[in-house]
Design a protein around this motif. Structure first.
Motif, PDB file in Angstrom:
ATOM      1  N   PHE A  89       0.836  -1.201   0.000  1.00  0.00           N
ATOM      2  CA  PHE A  89       0.000   0.000   0.000  1.00  0.00           C
ATOM      3  C   PHE A  89       0.874   1.255   0.000  1.00  0.00           C
ATOM      4  O   PHE A  89       0.604   2.214  -0.743  1.00  0.00           O
ATOM      5  N   ALA A  90       1.913   1.275   0.832  1.00  0.00           N
ATOM      6  CA  ALA A  90       2.792   2.447   0.908  1.00  0.00           C
ATOM      7  C   ALA A  90       3.425   2.738  -0.448  1.00  0.00           C
ATOM      8  O   ALA A  90       3.541   3.898  -0.864  1.00  0.00           O
ATOM      9  N   LEU A  91       3.835   1.688  -1.145  1.00  0.00           N
ATOM     10  CA  LEU A  91       4.444   1.852  -2.469  1.00  0.00           C
ATOM     11  C   LEU A  91       3.434   2.400  -3.470  1.00  0.00           C
ATOM     12  O   LEU A  91       3.711   3.373  -4.187  1.00  0.00           O
ATOM     13  N   LEU A  92       2.258   1.778  -3.543  1.00  0.00           N
ATOM     14  CA  LEU A  92       1.246   2.197  -4.516  1.00  0.00           C
ATOM     15  C   LEU A  92       0.752   3.610  -4.255  1.00  0.00           C
ATOM     16  O   LEU A  92       0.460   4.360  -5.183  1.00  0.00           O
ATOM     17  N   ALA A  93       0.676   3.983  -2.961  1.00  0.00           N
ATOM     18  CA  ALA A  93       0.178   5.311  -2.599  1.00  0.00           C
ATOM     19  C   ALA A  93       1.255   6.384  -2.669  1.00  0.00           C
ATOM     20  O   ALA A  93       0.956   7.565  -2.482  1.00  0.00           O
TER      21      ALA A  93
ATOM     22  N   GLU B 299      -8.196   8.460 -12.690  1.00  0.00           N
ATOM     23  CA  GLU B 299      -9.000   9.459 -11.989  1.00  0.00           C
ATOM     24  C   GLU B 299      -9.431   8.950 -10.614  1.00  0.00           C
ATOM     25  O   GLU B 299      -9.420   9.703  -9.633  1.00  0.00           O
ATOM     26  N   HIS B 300      -9.799   7.663 -10.545  1.00  0.00           N
ATOM     27  CA  HIS B 300     -10.188   7.102  -9.247  1.00  0.00           C
ATOM     28  C   HIS B 300      -8.987   7.053  -8.304  1.00  0.00           C
ATOM     29  O   HIS B 300      -9.122   7.338  -7.103  1.00  0.00           O
ATOM     30  N   ALA B 301      -7.822   6.717  -8.829  1.00  0.00           N
ATOM     31  CA  ALA B 301      -6.612   6.698  -8.006  1.00  0.00           C
ATOM     32  C   ALA B 301      -6.292   8.096  -7.486  1.00  0.00           C
ATOM     33  O   ALA B 301      -5.932   8.267  -6.318  1.00  0.00           O
ATOM     34  N   ALA B 302      -6.420   9.104  -8.354  1.00  0.00           N
ATOM     35  CA  ALA B 302      -6.147  10.478  -7.941  1.00  0.00           C
ATOM     36  C   ALA B 302      -7.071  10.895  -6.809  1.00  0.00           C
ATOM     37  O   ALA B 302      -6.646  11.544  -5.838  1.00  0.00           O
ATOM     38  N   LEU B 303      -8.355  10.528  -6.913  1.00  0.00           N
ATOM     39  CA  LEU B 303      -9.305  10.840  -5.849  1.00  0.00           C
ATOM     40  C   LEU B 303      -8.924  10.106  -4.560  1.00  0.00           C
ATOM     41  O   LEU B 303      -8.957  10.683  -3.463  1.00  0.00           O
ATOM     42  N   THR B 304      -8.554   8.847  -4.686  1.00  0.00           N
ATOM     43  CA  THR B 304      -8.158   8.055  -3.517  1.00  0.00           C
ATOM     44  C   THR B 304      -6.968   8.688  -2.817  1.00  0.00           C
ATOM     45  O   THR B 304      -6.912   8.748  -1.579  1.00  0.00           O
TER      46      THR B 304
ATOM     47  N   PHE C 289      -6.645  -0.778  -3.523  1.00  0.00           N
ATOM     48  CA  PHE C 289      -5.453  -1.371  -4.120  1.00  0.00           C
ATOM     49  C   PHE C 289      -5.545  -1.451  -5.645  1.00  0.00           C
ATOM     50  O   PHE C 289      -4.525  -1.388  -6.327  1.00  0.00           O
ATOM     51  N   ASN C 290      -6.744  -1.597  -6.181  1.00  0.00           N
ATOM     52  CA  ASN C 290      -6.881  -1.844  -7.615  1.00  0.00           C
ATOM     53  C   ASN C 290      -6.490  -0.640  -8.469  1.00  0.00           C
ATOM     54  O   ASN C 290      -5.614  -0.728  -9.323  1.00  0.00           O
ATOM     55  N   ALA C 291      -7.155   0.494  -8.261  1.00  0.00           N
ATOM     56  CA  ALA C 291      -6.815   1.680  -9.050  1.00  0.00           C
ATOM     57  C   ALA C 291      -5.404   2.163  -8.734  1.00  0.00           C
ATOM     58  O   ALA C 291      -4.672   2.593  -9.635  1.00  0.00           O
ATOM     59  N   LEU C 292      -5.009   2.092  -7.453  1.00  0.00           N
ATOM     60  CA  LEU C 292      -3.655   2.524  -7.087  1.00  0.00           C
ATOM     61  C   LEU C 292      -2.600   1.663  -7.772  1.00  0.00           C
ATOM     62  O   LEU C 292      -1.536   2.170  -8.137  1.00  0.00           O
ATOM     63  N   TYR C 293      -2.890   0.388  -7.943  1.00  0.00           N
ATOM     64  CA  TYR C 293      -1.956  -0.519  -8.610  1.00  0.00           C
ATOM     65  C   TYR C 293      -1.679  -0.048 -10.035  1.00  0.00           C
ATOM     66  O   TYR C 293      -0.518   0.115 -10.445  1.00  0.00           O
ATOM     67  N   TRP C 294      -2.746   0.189 -10.796  1.00  0.00           N
ATOM     68  CA  TRP C 294      -2.560   0.583 -12.191  1.00  0.00           C
ATOM     69  C   TRP C 294      -2.018   2.001 -12.305  1.00  0.00           C
ATOM     70  O   TRP C 294      -1.190   2.299 -13.185  1.00  0.00           O
ATOM     71  N   ASP C 295      -2.422   2.865 -11.413  1.00  0.00           N
ATOM     72  CA  ASP C 295      -1.901   4.232 -11.435  1.00  0.00           C
ATOM     73  C   ASP C 295      -0.405   4.255 -11.130  1.00  0.00           C
ATOM     74  O   ASP C 295       0.343   5.043 -11.728  1.00  0.00           O
TER      75      ASP C 295
END
Length: 516
Positions: free
Chosen positions: A383-387, A504-509, A463-469
């Motif tokens: 999570f820390a990496l993806l975020a 866009e979902h990752a950016a919001l997250t 985790f899903n959108a953050l993964y691809w972002d």
């Protein structure tokens, strides 16, 4: 009995992670030698530490001092609330050298660069003789791994691990070939745990450290996490550590391999050894663990895949990351190849998040100062990496929260393996995964507030959108990595509107991490 105020020729410093009663220093008693142990704010305060980590080290140090005294050695113990305690290692040493009229100071080689530099610089300016001894703990010297890889193009742990197996005659035949015809059985060690076989009992000793905890608090030491002071469950001396090692070999090792990567809510131990605190404070020698595990295989008490997986962590990975640490310090702790700068979400300190996997892994860390390696790497670290969390902040949190975390082993695992902040020096690719990985290796996704199958929307697993972002925004650095070819092919195959929705979902997250 020799008076504590009597003069002494030599002082010998013992740090809190050097609690090895088998060290050659202790082979004979000498009334002219005083062993010095000290509890100092310099060591409790350089990062914010978990309460249990402070308790464990202080309690183990006090027990070690008792052991030395009972063996006939002279000991000077400087407690955290001692009126003469200057709360600084070198200042205390200077005062004690003068107090005893000592002419020589010995200390064992520190494992952390920070302490090694402090002692080395201070020692160079003293009029008395200062000698550095080996800690007599590791298989390798500080620079041995770097020398091993000097003529090679790349650093690969597997290459070093095979060398160590052959060098020390571990799980190899007379020709040096690996037992079972393979060096690595990692592929066999990726099962999920369905609830059987039953978990082994927790036979660790139980201690009551309420008085010590009150002393620590009154001394003004800041900490976080649950101290568990009334029922503390970690081995605090070699006798207790050996008993726990025997219990692991007999009851837990047979199932360690198959389930070493699995996770289960409410079951923090599973089939892991929890020997790392005793090992990293040197109550146990790594070769003891390796030889006992090998003997379990040779006598049919544990399968080869389990034994090989366990030995790889100690004979291979543990020595390897230490070599990486000493080859790249100072400066490794500030590496940030991916330029991640976000602060830790507040729930890293409370565990209060609706993500079930993070709630369990961080909650367990805060309650027990412990999480096993997959929780550390593929849940919290993932999570820390993806975020895009600041790797220096992540490093300080890991160093403080885990009872077995000493910088030589924690820093490469966090900055390198987990956060890829060294740009691929330690790991050949970022260890990133979406919800599908967590679901495959755990029961966390069942009953979670988020839906592991959804990639966007209010209930989509973060985790899903953050993964691809993560892979999209780091495409310039990572696209040529051969181990990521399939990831980027999948990304290129996605319709453009799907890519846009994910980003866009990752950016919001990322704007609402504290609310997850």
């Amino acid at each position: 009995m020799t008076s504590e105020r009597a003069r002494a020729h030599t002082l010998r410093l013992i740090l809190g992670d050097q609690l090895n009663p088998l060290h050659s220093w202790f082979a004979r008693t000498d009334p002219n030698v005083v062993y010095v142990l000290m509890e100092v704010r310099q060591e409790t305060d350089y990062v914010l530490h978990h309460a249990q980590k402070i308790l464990a080290i202080f309690a183990a140090m006090r027990d070690f001092a008792r052991h030395l005294r009972e063996a006939g050695h002279r000991v000077r113990y400087v407690a955290i609330d001692n009126a003469s305690n200057r709360q600084n290692i070198t200042q205390n040493l200077a005062a004690l050298m003068a107090h005893y009229g000592a002419r020589e100071l010995d200390y064992q080689q520190p494992d952390e660069w920070r302490v090694s530099e402090v002692l080395g610089a201070w020692s160079a300016s003293q009029a008395f003789s200062v000698r550095e001894a080996d800690s007599e703990h590791f298989y390798t010297t500080r620079d041995e791994v770097a020398k091993f890889f000097a003529p090679r193009k790349n650093w690969l742990m597997e290459t070093f691990y095979r060398h160590m197996r052959q060098r020390h005659g571990v799980l190899v035949d007379e020709s040096g070939a690996p037992a079972g015809g393979r060096w690595n059985f990692d592929h066999d060690n990726r099962k999920s745990w369905p609830g059987t076989p039953p978990l082994p009992p927790d036979a660790r000793p139980e201690h009551d450290h309420r008085a010590l905890w009150e002393t620590v608090c009154q001394a003004g030491v800041r900490s976080f996490g649950n101290p568990q002071a009334d029922h503390f469950r970690w081995p605090l001396n070699r006798t207790q550590a050996l008993a726990w090692l025997d219990h692991f070999i007999q009851h837990t090792l047979p199932n360690f391999g198959a389930y070493e990567d699995t996770m289960s809510a409410g079951n923090p131990r599973l089939f892991h050894s929890q020997l790392s605190f005793a090992l990293n404070t040197k109550m146990l020698h790594p070769d003891e663990l390796v030889r006992q595990a090998q003997a379990a295989y040779e006598t049919g008490r544990a399968p080869l895949a389990a034994v090989e997986g366990f030995i790889r962590q100690i004979l291979g990975w543990r020595e390897y990351v230490r070599g990486v640490y000493w080859a790249h310090m100072p400066g490794y702790e500030t590496r940030n190849a991916l330029a991640h700068t976000r602060p830790l979400p507040t729930w890293f300190w409370t565990g209060k998040t609706t993500m079930r996997c993070m709630r369990d892994a961080i909650g367990n860390s805060l309650d027990n100062a412990y999480a096993h390696h997959i929780q550390r790497l593929m849940v919290i670290g993932n999570f820390a990496l993806l975020a895009g969390l600041d790797p220096a902040e992540v490093h300080r949190w890991y160093l403080g929260v885990y009872i077995d975390a000493f910088e030589w082993v924690e820093l490469p695992n966090t900055v390198g393996m987990s956060q890829f902040a060294d740009g691929g020096l330690l790991g050949t690719k970022p260890y990133a995964g979406s919800a599908s990985y967590i679901d495959r290796m755990s029961d966390y996704c069942r009953g979670c507030s988020y839906d592991r199958k959804q990639k966007t929307g209010d209930r989509a697993c973060p985790f899903n959108a953050l993964y691809w972002d993560f892979f999209a925004r780091h495409q310039p650095q990572l696209k040529d990595n051969r181990r990521l070819a399939m990831v980027y092919q999948r990304w290129r195959d996605m319709p453009e509107d799907a890519q846009t929705a994910l980003r866009e979902h990752a950016a919001l997250t990322l704007t609402r991490l504290d609310e997850l």
